[in-house]
Structures are given as C-alpha cells and as structure tokens.
Design an enzyme around this catalytic site. Structure first.
Site, PDB file in Angstrom:
ATOM      1  N   CYS A 108       0.830  -1.212   0.000  1.00  0.00           N
ATOM      2  CA  CYS A 108       0.000   0.000   0.000  1.00  0.00           C
ATOM      3  C   CYS A 108       0.865   1.263   0.000  1.00  0.00           C
ATOM      4  O   CYS A 108       1.503   1.551  -1.002  1.00  0.00           O
ATOM      5  CB  CYS A 108      -0.981  -0.058   1.168  1.00  0.00           C
ATOM      6  SG  CYS A 108      -2.403   1.003   0.906  1.00  0.00           S
TER       7      CYS A 108
ATOM      8  N   HIS B 227      -3.248  -5.242   1.661  1.00  0.00           N
ATOM      9  CA  HIS B 227      -2.624  -5.489   2.967  1.00  0.00           C
ATOM     10  C   HIS B 227      -2.723  -6.951   3.390  1.00  0.00           C
ATOM     11  O   HIS B 227      -3.590  -7.282   4.210  1.00  0.00           O
ATOM     12  CB  HIS B 227      -3.344  -4.672   4.045  1.00  0.00           C
ATOM     13  CG  HIS B 227      -3.137  -3.204   3.969  1.00  0.00           C
ATOM     14  ND1 HIS B 227      -2.147  -2.549   4.676  1.00  0.00           N
ATOM     15  CD2 HIS B 227      -3.794  -2.262   3.274  1.00  0.00           C
ATOM     16  CE1 HIS B 227      -2.201  -1.253   4.424  1.00  0.00           C
ATOM     17  NE2 HIS B 227      -3.196  -1.049   3.581  1.00  0.00           N
TER      18      HIS B 227
ATOM     19  N   GLU C  29      -1.043  -8.392   5.510  1.00  0.00           N
ATOM     20  CA  GLU C  29      -0.764  -8.474   6.960  1.00  0.00           C
ATOM     21  C   GLU C  29      -2.033  -8.218   7.782  1.00  0.00           C
ATOM     22  O   GLU C  29      -2.037  -8.447   8.988  1.00  0.00           O
ATOM     23  CB  GLU C  29       0.355  -7.489   7.348  1.00  0.00           C
ATOM     24  CG  GLU C  29      -0.045  -6.031   7.488  1.00  0.00           C
ATOM     25  CD  GLU C  29      -0.254  -5.319   6.158  1.00  0.00           C
ATOM     26  OE1 GLU C  29      -0.228  -5.966   5.094  1.00  0.00           O
ATOM     27  OE2 GLU C  29      -0.474  -4.089   6.186  1.00  0.00           O
TER      28      GLU C  29
HETATM   29  N1  GLN Z   1      -3.594   6.473   1.069  1.00  0.00           N
HETATM   30  C1  GLN Z   1      -2.302   6.201   1.651  1.00  0.00           C
HETATM   31  C2  GLN Z   1      -1.194   6.967   0.927  1.00  0.00           C
HETATM   32  O1  GLN Z   1      -1.444   7.581  -0.038  1.00  0.00           O
HETATM   33  C3  GLN Z   1      -2.003   4.724   1.612  1.00  0.00           C
HETATM   34  C4  GLN Z   1      -2.986   3.965   2.480  1.00  0.00           C
HETATM   35  C5  GLN Z   1      -2.448   2.711   3.092  1.00  0.00           C
HETATM   36  O2  GLN Z   1      -1.240   2.463   3.141  1.00  0.00           O
HETATM   37  N2  GLN Z   1      -3.331   1.912   3.635  1.00  0.00           N
HETATM   38  O3  GLN Z   1      -0.087   6.938   1.366  1.00  0.00           O
END
Ligand code: GLN
Length: 189
Positions: A79, A171, A173
């Site tokens: 992410c 994710h 995890e």
């Molecule tokens: N929206 C976040 C970003 O732009 C990422 C979200 C996440 O890691 N769950 O960094």
C-alpha cells in the site's frame, strides 16, 4: 538467514511483524540506518506515504535504502509502501525511494470503494483465492518492461515485482492468510 526488517516509522508495521513471526522468521523493526545492517529482506508497510517518505529522509534512511536495493536486498512495499517504491506518482511531483518502474495513483479507489475487501486468484502466490484488503489503496497504471505483473483488479495493477522488489496495493498483513509473506520469503531464499 539474517532478520527480516519491517520499517517501523509509522503505519501497520506491527501486523507485518506478527505475520512474519507466525512463519517463524526473525524480525527486526527498522527506525535508524544501523537497523538495516545484516537484513535478509525489508518490508515497507502501509500507512501514509507522505509521512513515511518524510520520516525516511529525516531519519537518514533513504540513501542507505536505495543503496541496499541496488545491491539486491529484497524489499516488499504494501500500500503506502508501494507508493514509496514507485518511480512515479501520478499527478504529483513527489518521488520517495523511486526504485520500481511503476506509475502509481494514490487513493485510487475513491468514494464507496475507499476501503474494501475482495478475493482473487493470484497464480504463483497461492493455489486458493486470496483475501485482499484495500484501505485507501493505490494501484499502478503503468509498469516498465522489467516489471512482472502478479495481479490485476479491473485492469489495474495491484501486485507486481521487478527483480528484488515486490509491491502490493493491498494489505496481506491484515488477513490471516500468509501466502504473500511466504512468497516474499521464497524470493529471499
Ligand atoms: N492512502 C495512503 C497513501 O497515499 C495509503 C494507504 C495505506 O497504506 N493503507 O499513502
């Protein structure tokens, strides 16, 4: 095998730590450059990429990380971690580590799909459908020729690898499924 590092400046690092510990591998939380010594791999967790990117610079981690990546250290970004790895962030001038030849869009699933859960077959990672959790997730819209796409959702890249680098928009995890952690550990071996 040296420990697997989990960048622990911000975000969901405890959950990655727990997943790795369930697989019985040694884990080290990384906050300072000296924490990088002797690692076999490194996970960049989800969180807020703008905050984590700034902390990477403030703590003097960006340059050593780029060097280790060039030397072949396996690095997996989930992410926000995927955003940290990307060479390009669409609509922004910012680049954080700039290691992986992907162009990502932040918060790509707006509105009702802001955060969601789904299941997907990811051949090569698991024979069974995997539970995928997306939280204000990015996806990659473009990938360079050396990038191998592992999974797409509605035509957008949500998992990919390029040599020693692995990126997932979701994710693992935050689920019970350890397939992606196992996949990353297999990359290391
Ligand atoms: N929206 C976040 C970003 O732009 C990422 C979200 C996440 O890691 N769950 O960094």
């Amino acid at each position: 095998m040296g420990p697997i590092g989990v960048l622990a400046l911000q975000g969901a690092f405890r959950e990655h730590r727990a997943s790795l510990e369930r697989l019985g591998v040694p884990v080290r939380e990384v906050r300072l450059p000296e924490d990088l010594r002797g690692l076999s791999g490194l996970i960049l967790p989800g969180g807020e990429s703008t905050v984590m990117g700034r902390l990477l610079r403030d703590f003097g981690l960006s340059e050593p990380l780029r060097r280790l990546a060039a030397e072949g250290l396996p690095i997996w970004g989930t992410c926000a971690g995927m955003i940290l790895l990307a060479k390009r962030i669409i609509g922004e001038d910012t680049v954080h580590l700039g290691l992986m030849d992907i162009a990502v869009r932040r918060n790509a699933y707006g509105g009702q799909l802001d955060s969601f859960r789904t299941e997907l077959n990811v051949p090569g990672v698991s024979p069974a459908p995997l539970p995928l959790v997306f939280i204000r997730a990015p996806y990659a819209e473009e990938a360079g020729p050396r990038v191998r796409v592992l999974a797409t959702l509605k035509g957008k890249i949500i998992a990919a690898e390029e040599g020693n680098l692995l990126a997932t928009a979701f994710h693992p995890e935050l689920t019970d499924d350890l397939s992606f952690h196992r996949y990353f550990l297999d990359k290391i071996k």
